[in-house]
Design a protein around this motif. Structure first.
Motif, short mmCIF file in Angstrom:
data_model
loop_
_atom_site.label_atom_id
_atom_site.label_comp_id
_atom_site.label_asym_id
_atom_site.label_seq_id
_atom_site.Cartn_x
_atom_site.Cartn_y
_atom_site.Cartn_z
N TRP A 1 0.81 -1.21 0.00
CA TRP A 1 0.00 0.00 0.00
C TRP A 1 0.85 1.26 0.00
O TRP A 1 0.39 2.32 -0.42
CB TRP A 1 -0.93 0.03 1.23
CG TRP A 1 -2.04 -0.95 1.18
CD1 TRP A 1 -2.11 -2.10 0.43
CD2 TRP A 1 -3.27 -0.87 1.90
NE1 TRP A 1 -3.29 -2.75 0.66
CE2 TRP A 1 -4.03 -2.01 1.56
CE3 TRP A 1 -3.80 0.04 2.81
CZ2 TRP A 1 -5.28 -2.25 2.09
CZ3 TRP A 1 -5.06 -0.20 3.35
CH2 TRP A 1 -5.79 -1.33 3.00
N LYS A 2 2.05 1.14 0.53
CA LYS A 2 2.98 2.27 0.59
C LYS A 2 2.36 3.50 1.24
O LYS A 2 2.30 4.60 0.67
CB LYS A 2 3.52 2.60 -0.82
CG LYS A 2 4.39 1.51 -1.42
CD LYS A 2 5.65 1.19 -0.64
CE LYS A 2 6.71 2.25 -0.73
NZ LYS A 2 7.95 1.82 -0.03
N VAL A 3 1.87 3.31 2.44
CA VAL A 3 1.43 4.46 3.25
C VAL A 3 2.39 4.56 4.45
O VAL A 3 2.56 3.58 5.18
CB VAL A 3 -0.02 4.29 3.76
CG1 VAL A 3 -0.42 5.47 4.66
CG2 VAL A 3 -0.99 4.16 2.59
N GLY A 4 3.01 5.71 4.60
CA GLY A 4 3.89 5.94 5.74
C GLY A 4 3.59 7.30 6.34
O GLY A 4 2.71 8.01 5.84
N TRP A 5 4.30 7.67 7.40
CA TRP A 5 4.04 8.98 8.01
C TRP A 5 5.27 9.46 8.77
O TRP A 5 6.18 8.68 9.07
CB TRP A 5 2.86 8.91 8.98
CG TRP A 5 3.01 7.87 10.05
CD1 TRP A 5 3.69 7.98 11.23
CD2 TRP A 5 2.49 6.53 10.01
NE1 TRP A 5 3.62 6.81 11.94
CE2 TRP A 5 2.89 5.90 11.22
CE3 TRP A 5 1.73 5.81 9.09
CZ2 TRP A 5 2.56 4.58 11.52
CZ3 TRP A 5 1.41 4.48 9.40
CH2 TRP A 5 1.82 3.89 10.60
N VAL A 6 5.26 10.76 9.03
CA VAL A 6 6.24 11.35 9.96
C VAL A 6 5.44 12.09 11.03
O VAL A 6 4.38 12.66 10.76
CB VAL A 6 7.21 12.32 9.27
CG1 VAL A 6 8.17 11.59 8.37
CG2 VAL A 6 6.48 13.39 8.49
N VAL A 7 5.97 12.04 12.24
CA VAL A 7 5.39 12.78 13.37
C VAL A 7 6.54 13.56 13.98
O VAL A 7 7.63 13.01 14.19
CB VAL A 7 4.79 11.81 14.42
CG1 VAL A 7 4.32 12.57 15.66
CG2 VAL A 7 3.62 11.02 13.82
N GLY A 8 6.32 14.85 14.24
CA GLY A 8 7.40 15.64 14.84
C GLY A 8 7.00 17.09 15.00
O GLY A 8 5.86 17.48 14.70
N PRO A 9 7.96 17.93 15.47
CA PRO A 9 7.65 19.34 15.69
C PRO A 9 7.52 20.07 14.36
O PRO A 9 8.20 19.72 13.39
CB PRO A 9 8.87 19.84 16.47
CG PRO A 9 9.98 18.94 16.04
CD PRO A 9 9.36 17.60 15.79
N ASN A 10 6.68 21.09 14.33
CA ASN A 10 6.47 21.84 13.10
C ASN A 10 7.77 22.47 12.59
O ASN A 10 7.97 22.60 11.39
CB ASN A 10 5.41 22.91 13.33
CG ASN A 10 5.03 23.60 12.03
OD1 ASN A 10 4.87 22.94 11.01
ND2 ASN A 10 4.91 24.91 12.06
N ARG A 11 8.68 22.84 13.49
CA ARG A 11 9.92 23.51 13.05
C ARG A 11 10.72 22.59 12.11
O ARG A 11 11.46 23.05 11.27
CB ARG A 11 10.76 23.98 14.24
CG ARG A 11 11.57 22.92 14.92
CD ARG A 11 12.60 23.52 15.89
NE ARG A 11 13.51 22.48 16.36
CZ ARG A 11 14.82 22.53 16.23
NH1 ARG A 11 15.40 23.56 15.67
NH2 ARG A 11 15.57 21.53 16.68
N LEU A 12 10.56 21.26 12.25
CA LEU A 12 11.21 20.32 11.33
C LEU A 12 10.26 19.94 10.19
O LEU A 12 10.64 19.93 9.02
CB LEU A 12 11.66 19.06 12.06
CG LEU A 12 12.64 19.26 13.23
CD1 LEU A 12 13.03 17.92 13.84
CD2 LEU A 12 13.89 20.00 12.77
#
Ligand code: PMP
Length: 438
Positions: A268-279
């Motif tokens: 399916w190739k679904v991934g994500w990133v979680v982190g601070p908005n500054r990055l």
């Protein structure tokens, strides 16, 4: 007939270099060769990391509902940085895991698999001349991705300390040397890549080890790309600790995840990133100008998968509870089967990979002195061609300079049906018998 001047100008054009400089030296790729070998020769494929069992019904049903459910807009573009229902539920889920408030629009971004999340991170955060610390052995794409961004990879190894009591080694016996790790940080260091649970060893970094990395990141003002695609696959009651939850780390960490690994749906190739908005604001710039967004339907179905998991969080029916239970059993089968024939396994604490020592089988596959090819490559190729069993050489997960130190191991993937693991066991048993009788 072509005139002389025309053929001259065509030739002159062809002699111009067509390849961008950033691609120099990164054109070789282990997967192209080994995926093809497995497709051609393998009867049992424990090579590349994907399950051969189905994704859970609740996920495939969510996909079918999204496809035929009457909302024809699910066939159109969605929000570039993530389909709203998916970023919302990911924010809710990670609020729980990290114990902090998250804004779905600025603290989460959806990518085309964790692979594209990694690419966005390196392109957005690494500049010409920056150094990036990579812990060996590592998921092989980190090195070319750093180089493509103009950065310089700096490697630090996990060093094996075999147990003295004759017990099987565990991935926990592979450790960083604190002084060696500290020596790699300098004013040129921009990023460290952390992958816990680690592919290929299955090592789950302890709180102490993560604390050491965090301390160095804070001291040297270094960012952390934390590849946590195997976050739910931890065994024996071990706990996956998120480095972003350690003091001083949230502001400098990008967490990467994958629905492919999490819901056993790698295609399916679904991934994500979680982190601070500054990055993340800079990752959004790369994403916006390269891929734009990931398939809407797949995002919708993954969002529903997460809504279910949020409701069942920590309960026995939760897929994130059930999957590691099932995989632990599969790990134990493969450990037993490899130990039984003398291909000593390193027991993984996490992931669905297992590294095994091939020393006792080396007599079947002679070395070719002064060959450019590491011995474990030769062994894995021989094994798939002659025994029909596909695995990946461990030295593929090392930098060029260090490959030659780790040529006695191969990596197996055990996210496989019982029948597949039994068939692998049959091949190994037969091979062992042939060895003892010859
Ligand atoms: N990181 C690691 C450590 C992996 O092992 C993989 C897949 N093998 C990825 C990232 C890529 O994940 P995805 O399939 O979601 O792109």
């Amino acid at each position: 007939k072509a005139s002389n001047s025309l053929s001259f100008s065509l030739q002159a054009k062809m002699s111009r270099p067509v390849q961008a400089r950033r691609l120099e030296g990164i054109d070789k790729n282990i997967w192209v060769e080994f995926v093809k070998l497995a497709a051609t020769y393998s009867k049992v494929n424990l090579g590349q990391g994907f399950p051969d069992f189905p994704a859970p019904d609740f996920l495939t049903e969510a996909f079918t509902r999204a496809l035929g459910g009457g909302n024809h807009m699910l066939h159109q573009y969605t929000r570039a940085f993530g389909h709203p229902p998916l970023v919302k539920v990911l924010a809710q889920f990670f609020e729980k895991l990290l114990g902090r408030d998250l804004d779905p629009m600025t603290n989460v971004m959806v990518t085309v698999g964790a692979y594209q999340a990694l690419f966005c991170c390196f392109q957005a955060l690494v500049d010409e001349g920056d150094e990036v610390i990579i812990i060996e052995p590592f998921f092989d794409c980190y090195e070319p991705m750093v180089k493509m961004a103009g950065g310089t990879p700096v490697f630090v190894p996990l060093r094996p300390n075999p147990p003295k009591d004759g017990k099987l080694m565990s991935s926990a016996d592979w450790q960083l040397d604190p002084a060696e790790l500290a020596s790699k940080f300098s004013e040129r260091t921009k990023v460290i890549v952390l992958n816990s649970p680690n592919n290929p060893l299955g090592k789950v970094f302890s709180r102490g080890e993560l604390g050491l990395i965090a301390e160095l990141c804070v001291k040297h003002d270094v960012l952390c790309i934390s590849d946590e695609v195997y976050e739910w696959l931890v065994y024996d009651g071990k706990q996956h600790i998120r480095i972003a939850s350690l003091e001083g780390m949230w502001d400098r960490t990008v967490i990467i995840g994958s629905a492919g690994k999490t819901f056993s749906a790698t295609g399916w190739k679904v991934g994500w990133v979680v982190g601070p908005n500054r990055l993340l604001q800079h990752l959004r710039t790369v994403h916006q100008n390269s891929v734009y967004h990931c398939a809407t339907i797949a995002q919708e179905a993954v969002a529903q998968g997460f809504q279910r998991e949020l409701m069942l969080y920590g309960k026995p029916e939760s897929y994130f509870v059930q999957l590691p239970k099932e995989l632990q059993q599969k790990r134990d089968w493969l450990v037993q089967s490899l130990d039984g024939v003398g291909m000593k396994p390193i027991i993984p604490e996490g992931t669905y990979f297992l590294v095994a020592d091939i020393s006792q089988f080396k007599s079947d596959v002679p070395d070719v002195p002064n060959s450019d090819e590491p011995y474990d490559y030769r062994f894995a190729k021989w094994m798939v061609k002659n025994k029909g069993l596909a695995a990946i050489p461990l030295s593929a997960f090392y930098s060029e300079a260090h490959k030659s130190n780790y040529t006695n191991f191969i990596r197996f993937c055990f996210a496989k049906e019982e029948a597949t693991l039994k068939a692998a066991n049959d091949i190994l048993q037969k091979w062992k018998q042939e060895k003892t009788s010859s």
